[in-house]
Design a protein around this motif. Structure first.
Motif, short mmCIF file in Angstrom:
data_model
loop_
_atom_site.label_atom_id
_atom_site.label_comp_id
_atom_site.label_asym_id
_atom_site.label_seq_id
_atom_site.Cartn_x
_atom_site.Cartn_y
_atom_site.Cartn_z
N ASP A 262 -100.68 28.06 60.62
CA ASP A 262 -100.58 26.75 61.27
C ASP A 262 -99.11 26.30 61.25
O ASP A 262 -98.55 26.05 60.20
CB ASP A 262 -101.46 25.75 60.52
N MET A 263 -98.49 26.20 62.42
CA MET A 263 -97.06 25.89 62.48
C MET A 263 -96.74 24.50 61.93
O MET A 263 -95.70 24.30 61.31
CB MET A 263 -96.53 26.02 63.91
N ASP A 264 -97.62 23.52 62.13
CA ASP A 264 -97.37 22.19 61.59
C ASP A 264 -97.31 22.25 60.06
O ASP A 264 -96.46 21.60 59.43
CB ASP A 264 -98.44 21.20 62.04
N TYR A 265 -98.22 23.02 59.47
CA TYR A 265 -98.23 23.17 58.01
C TYR A 265 -96.96 23.88 57.55
O TYR A 265 -96.35 23.50 56.55
CB TYR A 265 -99.47 23.94 57.58
N ILE A 266 -96.56 24.91 58.27
CA ILE A 266 -95.35 25.65 57.92
C ILE A 266 -94.13 24.73 57.96
O ILE A 266 -93.28 24.76 57.06
CB ILE A 266 -95.16 26.85 58.87
N ARG A 267 -94.05 23.89 58.97
CA ARG A 267 -92.91 22.96 59.07
C ARG A 267 -92.92 21.94 57.94
O ARG A 267 -91.87 21.50 57.48
CB ARG A 267 -92.95 22.24 60.42
N THR A 268 -94.11 21.57 57.49
CA THR A 268 -94.23 20.57 56.42
C THR A 268 -93.99 21.16 55.05
O THR A 268 -93.35 20.53 54.20
CB THR A 268 -95.64 19.93 56.46
N VAL A 269 -94.48 22.37 54.81
CA VAL A 269 -94.49 22.94 53.46
C VAL A 269 -93.41 24.01 53.26
O VAL A 269 -92.62 23.95 52.32
CB VAL A 269 -95.88 23.50 53.13
#
Length: 259
Positions: free
Chosen positions: A149-156
């Motif tokens: 999940d790219m949104d998760y990658i950007r966040t974490v």
């Protein structure tokens, strides 16, 4: 916040939850962090807080320090189970990484031929042909895929440069099974309130489908073990990790969980 910065190219040995008695090899500067990710769970802290002034370790410095330490361990113990490239950031970012791998394999064969050579990498540089070739030579080519999940990658994970998870997945497939996937599962929130729980099926099932496509020889599942720069993160439970490991095993892929 407690952080770990490794001052020398060789550190330990330490007892690794996943690898046993591990002699660490740090290819990055000894006075700070140098990484293509800026993970909110990194034991080395945030990149901005530990900008190095020194250069990366040279091939000669690593070879000399490693041989000295291996000779000492040969005489006095303990014998290492593994020589592990980790340390202050992304090891494959060192421009001498392929040559250092060659030196390390030769020294391993000389002093402890039964020990394994492992690389812990976030996989951001696997499209470099020299890095790809070097990773294919080690015993344990351990590459990170925390989620798809790219949104998760950007966040974490917070990549510091251009990052497309689809390209990383294709790069992981190119190893044709000669790799170990490493994934951290955790709970809690970021300091600004974003939920980072990736133990639910929303994250696990798409990740599992990609893992099946990559078809690694093993998946290492783990959770937070040391203090993290983001103070609101929490460990995943043993039950949650065991459930995910069981799903991987049911897909026909060996899995281990570290709590």
């Amino acid at each position: 916040m407690s952080t770990i910065i490794y001052l020398a190219p060789i550190f330990g040995p330490v007892h690794s939850r996943r690898l046993g008695v591990s002699l660490g090899i740090n290819l990055l500067p000894g006075d700070g962090k140098f990484c293509t990710f800026d993970c909110i769970y990194c034991e080395c802290g945030y990149n901005k807080d530990f900008r190095p002034k020194q250069k990366v370790q040279t091939r000669e410095a690593v070879r000399e320090a490693l041989e000295k330490r291996l000779a000492e361990m040969k005489e006095n113990g303990p014998f290492p189970d593994v020589l592990t490239f980790a340390g202050n950031g992304e090891p494959t970012a060192n421009p001498y990484f392929p040559e250092i791998i060659e030196d390390t394999l030769a020294l391993r064969d000389k002093y402890f031929p039964n020990a394994k050579v492992s690389v812990l990498s976030n996989a951001t540089l696997i499209h470099n042909p020299k890095v790809f070739a070097a990773l294919n030579k080690v015993d344990n080519n351990i590459l990170k895929l925390d989620t798809v999940d790219m949104d998760y990658i950007r966040t974490v994970d917070r990549p510091t440069g251009h990052y497309e998870v689809e390209n990383i997945i294709e790069g992981l497939k190119a190893f044709k099974g000669n790799l170990i996937i490493q994934t951290i599962f955790m709970k809690g929130t970021t300091e600004d309130g974003k939920d980072v729980d990736n133990t639910s099926d929303k994250y696990v099932l798409p990740w599992l489908e990609v893992v099946k496509q990559i078809n690694p020889r093993q998946v290492m599942i783990y959770t937070i073990d040391r203090e993290t720069p983001d103070q609101k993160l929490k460990k995943a439970t043993k039950e949650e990790l065991d459930r995910i490991a069981r799903l991987v095993e049911e897909a026909g892929i060996k899995a281990s969980a570290s709590y």
